[in-house]
Design a protein around this motif. Structure first.
Motif, PDB file in Angstrom:
ATOM      1  N   GLY A 135       0.817  -1.340   0.136  1.00  0.00           N
ATOM      2  CA  GLY A 135       0.028   0.021   0.032  1.00  0.00           C
ATOM      3  C   GLY A 135       0.887   1.286   0.085  1.00  0.00           C
ATOM      4  N   THR A 136       2.075   1.385   0.257  1.00  0.00           N
ATOM      5  CA  THR A 136       2.886   2.440   0.113  1.00  0.00           C
ATOM      6  C   THR A 136       3.085   2.874  -1.337  1.00  0.00           C
ATOM      7  OG1 THR A 136       4.952   1.193  -0.003  1.00  0.00           O
ATOM      8  CG2 THR A 136       4.215   1.841   2.193  1.00  0.00           C
ATOM      9  N   ARG A 137       3.578   4.205  -1.344  1.00  0.00           N
ATOM     10  CA  ARG A 137       3.687   4.677  -2.708  1.00  0.00           C
ATOM     11  C   ARG A 137       4.758   5.471  -2.580  1.00  0.00           C
ATOM     12  NH1 ARG A 137      -1.388   9.126  -3.442  1.00  0.00           N
ATOM     13  NH2 ARG A 137       0.221   9.907  -4.983  1.00  0.00           N
ATOM     14  N   ARG A 138       5.457   5.607  -3.709  1.00  0.00           N
ATOM     15  CA  ARG A 138       6.686   6.472  -4.019  1.00  0.00           C
ATOM     16  C   ARG A 138       6.907   7.087  -5.282  1.00  0.00           C
ATOM     17  NH1 ARG A 138      12.651   4.774  -3.955  1.00  0.00           N
ATOM     18  NH2 ARG A 138      13.749   6.938  -3.695  1.00  0.00           N
ATOM     19  N   ILE A 139       7.498   8.120  -5.417  1.00  0.00           N
ATOM     20  CA  ILE A 139       7.642   9.029  -6.671  1.00  0.00           C
ATOM     21  C   ILE A 139       9.193   9.287  -7.193  1.00  0.00           C
ATOM     22  CG2 ILE A 139       7.258  11.275  -5.914  1.00  0.00           C
ATOM     23  CD1 ILE A 139       5.491  11.938  -8.144  1.00  0.00           C
ATOM     24  N   ALA A 140       9.650   9.235  -7.992  1.00  0.00           N
ATOM     25  CA  ALA A 140      10.974   9.370  -8.592  1.00  0.00           C
ATOM     26  C   ALA A 140      10.754  10.518  -9.841  1.00  0.00           C
ATOM     27  CB  ALA A 140      11.493   8.344  -8.812  1.00  0.00           C
ATOM     28  N   GLY A 141      11.500  11.576  -9.820  1.00  0.00           N
ATOM     29  CA  GLY A 141      11.485  12.567 -10.894  1.00  0.00           C
ATOM     30  C   GLY A 141      10.245  13.590 -10.707  1.00  0.00           C
ATOM     31  N   GLY A 142       9.915  14.075 -11.827  1.00  0.00           N
ATOM     32  CA  GLY A 142       8.658  14.992 -11.554  1.00  0.00           C
ATOM     33  C   GLY A 142       9.177  16.288 -11.159  1.00  0.00           C
ATOM     34  N   TRP A 143      10.295  16.752 -10.837  1.00  0.00           N
ATOM     35  CA  TRP A 143      10.652  17.883 -10.454  1.00  0.00           C
ATOM     36  C   TRP A 143      10.416  19.088 -11.131  1.00  0.00           C
ATOM     37  CZ3 TRP A 143      12.037  17.895  -5.368  1.00  0.00           C
ATOM     38  CH2 TRP A 143      12.540  16.664  -5.008  1.00  0.00           C
ATOM     39  N   GLY A 144       9.884  19.014 -12.407  1.00  0.00           N
ATOM     40  CA  GLY A 144       9.377  20.128 -13.233  1.00  0.00           C
ATOM     41  C   GLY A 144      10.277  20.599 -14.111  1.00  0.00           C
ATOM     42  N   PHE A 145       9.810  20.982 -15.103  1.00  0.00           N
ATOM     43  CA  PHE A 145      11.100  21.903 -16.175  1.00  0.00           C
ATOM     44  C   PHE A 145      11.041  23.347 -15.816  1.00  0.00           C
ATOM     45  CE2 PHE A 145      11.300  24.213 -20.143  1.00  0.00           C
ATOM     46  CZ  PHE A 145      12.225  23.739 -20.699  1.00  0.00           C
ATOM     47  N   PRO A 146      12.460  23.935 -15.985  1.00  0.00           N
ATOM     48  CA  PRO A 146      13.340  22.997 -16.459  1.00  0.00           C
ATOM     49  C   PRO A 146      14.577  22.368 -15.668  1.00  0.00           C
ATOM     50  CG  PRO A 146      14.075  25.345 -16.330  1.00  0.00           C
ATOM     51  CD  PRO A 146      12.494  25.101 -15.668  1.00  0.00           C
ATOM     52  N   ILE A 147      14.223  22.460 -14.209  1.00  0.00           N
ATOM     53  CA  ILE A 147      15.231  21.961 -13.314  1.00  0.00           C
ATOM     54  C   ILE A 147      15.231  20.335 -13.215  1.00  0.00           C
ATOM     55  CG2 ILE A 147      13.585  21.755 -11.497  1.00  0.00           C
ATOM     56  CD1 ILE A 147      17.336  23.087 -11.321  1.00  0.00           C
ATOM     57  N   GLY A 148      14.243  19.869 -13.748  1.00  0.00           N
ATOM     58  CA  GLY A 148      13.978  18.327 -13.779  1.00  0.00           C
ATOM     59  C   GLY A 148      13.586  17.804 -15.018  1.00  0.00           C
ATOM     60  N   ASP A 149      12.497  16.723 -14.948  1.00  0.00           N
ATOM     61  CA  ASP A 149      12.010  16.474 -15.966  1.00  0.00           C
ATOM     62  C   ASP A 149      12.834  15.660 -17.299  1.00  0.00           C
ATOM     63  OD1 ASP A 149       9.483  16.517 -14.661  1.00  0.00           O
ATOM     64  OD2 ASP A 149       9.080  18.321 -16.220  1.00  0.00           O
ATOM     65  N   GLU A 150      13.931  15.004 -16.909  1.00  0.00           N
ATOM     66  CA  GLU A 150      14.914  14.714 -17.688  1.00  0.00           C
ATOM     67  C   GLU A 150      14.255  13.477 -18.479  1.00  0.00           C
ATOM     68  OE1 GLU A 150      15.268  14.890 -14.340  1.00  0.00           O
ATOM     69  OE2 GLU A 150      17.311  15.433 -13.661  1.00  0.00           O
ATOM     70  N   GLY A 151      14.727  13.411 -19.853  1.00  0.00           N
ATOM     71  CA  GLY A 151      14.154  12.273 -20.580  1.00  0.00           C
ATOM     72  C   GLY A 151      12.795  12.698 -21.023  1.00  0.00           C
ATOM     73  N   GLY A 152      11.999  13.492 -20.679  1.00  0.00           N
ATOM     74  CA  GLY A 152      10.924  13.974 -21.138  1.00  0.00           C
ATOM     75  C   GLY A 152      10.836  14.971 -22.501  1.00  0.00           C
ATOM     76  N   GLY A 153       9.670  15.173 -23.027  1.00  0.00           N
ATOM     77  CA  GLY A 153       9.616  15.970 -24.476  1.00  0.00           C
ATOM     78  C   GLY A 153      10.120  17.377 -24.142  1.00  0.00           C
ATOM     79  N   ALA A 154       9.941  18.061 -22.986  1.00  0.00           N
ATOM     80  CA  ALA A 154      10.355  19.271 -22.974  1.00  0.00           C
ATOM     81  C   ALA A 154      11.944  19.392 -22.756  1.00  0.00           C
ATOM     82  CB  ALA A 154       9.719  20.005 -21.773  1.00  0.00           C
ATOM     83  N   TRP A 155      12.490  18.319 -21.972  1.00  0.00           N
ATOM     84  CA  TRP A 155      13.874  18.214 -21.954  1.00  0.00           C
ATOM     85  C   TRP A 155      14.527  17.786 -22.970  1.00  0.00           C
ATOM     86  CZ3 TRP A 155      17.171  13.962 -22.773  1.00  0.00           C
ATOM     87  CH2 TRP A 155      18.411  14.025 -22.082  1.00  0.00           C
TER      88      TRP A 155
END
Length: 292
Positions: A135-155
């Motif tokens: 039942g636990t959940r965790r997230i990685a990434g999602g820090w937002g553009f431009p500081i994060g979101d590596e590998g995404g379309g905006a990046w």
């Protein structure tokens, strides 16, 4: 108060989808609108959501009702910023029940139909989220553009623009990708600077298809896709280093890169059982079931 409609919203940095259902879960219609990521501001997010909802009612050939007759579940980019999330909830225009979570979590819930698993999302941005059997959940990434979101379309678009800037300077050899970017943004420094001054994450993401289009003929474009794969693989590994949970790839970039992922990860990939709007509706129904 009479609850007549359930609405599931998937809102990101590129667009918004609203799925309209009756209280039994029957889909009545769907509407689309512009980006509703909270990075665009809370008023703008609500504006696009309500526009998508109104279009869903129009698609169902139904008049738009009073909002208090509707319950809304939304998965939105930017909700992981607590102040933005609180401001969004406070601006509720009158929906009788409002459930808000990250777009990654609603995509996860929808993809695995409420069962444990992991979702890797790369569209405009990038993020991965896991819902474990305990039942636990965790997230990685999602820090937002431009500081994060590596590998995404905006990046990818940002990296392509950097490459084009380097070719304008003479720091890099021009190639098919840099030429295509310059055609879209400007062939000289002044034009490029003007384009960059106006561009947001959506504009940069709009250049990502150019990277895919030229990957077979341009080594620099292929290298950018390889870098994107490494970044996305790192997100998944951070959440499930034992490599046991099923993974669903979501978002235009992740889907196009799925065949390039490492074989161990690729073998765990599954077809989604639903989408983020389904996930938002699932969370909304859970919330309504808890009500006295």
């Amino acid at each position: 108060m009479t609850l007549s409609f359930l609405i599931g919203v998937d809102g990101g940095g590129t667009g918004t989808r609203a799925r309209l259902c009756d209280t039994r879960g029957q889909v009545l219609g769907q509407g689309n609108a512009g980006p509703s990521s909270l990075s665009h501001g809370v008023p703008g997010a609500w504006l696009q959501i309500l526009q998508a909802v109104e279009r869903a009612f129009a698609a169902a050939a139904l008049p738009t009702p009073r909002w208090q007759d509707c319950a809304l579940g939304a998965g939105l980019a930017g909700v992981n910023a607590p102040e933005q999330a609180a401001a969004f909830r406070a601006a509720n225009p009158g929906f009788s029940t409002l459930v808000v979570d990250t777009d990654s979590f609603t995509a996860l819930v929808g993809a695995h139909a409420g069962e444990p698993g992991l979702v890797l999302i790369a569209g405009t941005g990038s993020v991965a989220e896991v819902w474990r059997p305990d039942g636990t959940r965790r997230i990685a990434g999602g820090w937002g553009f431009p500081i994060g979101d590596e590998g995404g379309g905006a990046w990818l678009g940002l990296e392509a623009v950097r490459l084009a800037q380097q070719t304008i300077d003479g720091r890099a050899t021009p190639g098919p990708l840099s030429e295509a970017v310059c055609r879209a943004t400007g062939h000289d420094a002044d034009s490029m600077l003007n384009w960059c001054a106006r561009a947001n994450q959506t504009a940069y993401a709009g250049l990502a298809p150019l990277v895919f289009d030229h990957a077979e003929t341009d080594a620099q474009a292929a290298a950018l896709l390889d870098a994107s794969v490494l970044a996305l693989d790192a997100l998944v590994h951070a959440l499930d280093p034992q490599e046991k949970l099923p993974v669903v790839c979501s978002g235009s970039v992740a889907k196009r890169l799925q065949n390039r992922l490492p074989s161990v990860l690729r073998q765990r990939c599954r077809e989604p059982r639903g989408d983020a709007a389904d996930g938002a509706l699932h969370l909304l129904r859970l919330k309504l079931a808890e009500a006295p």
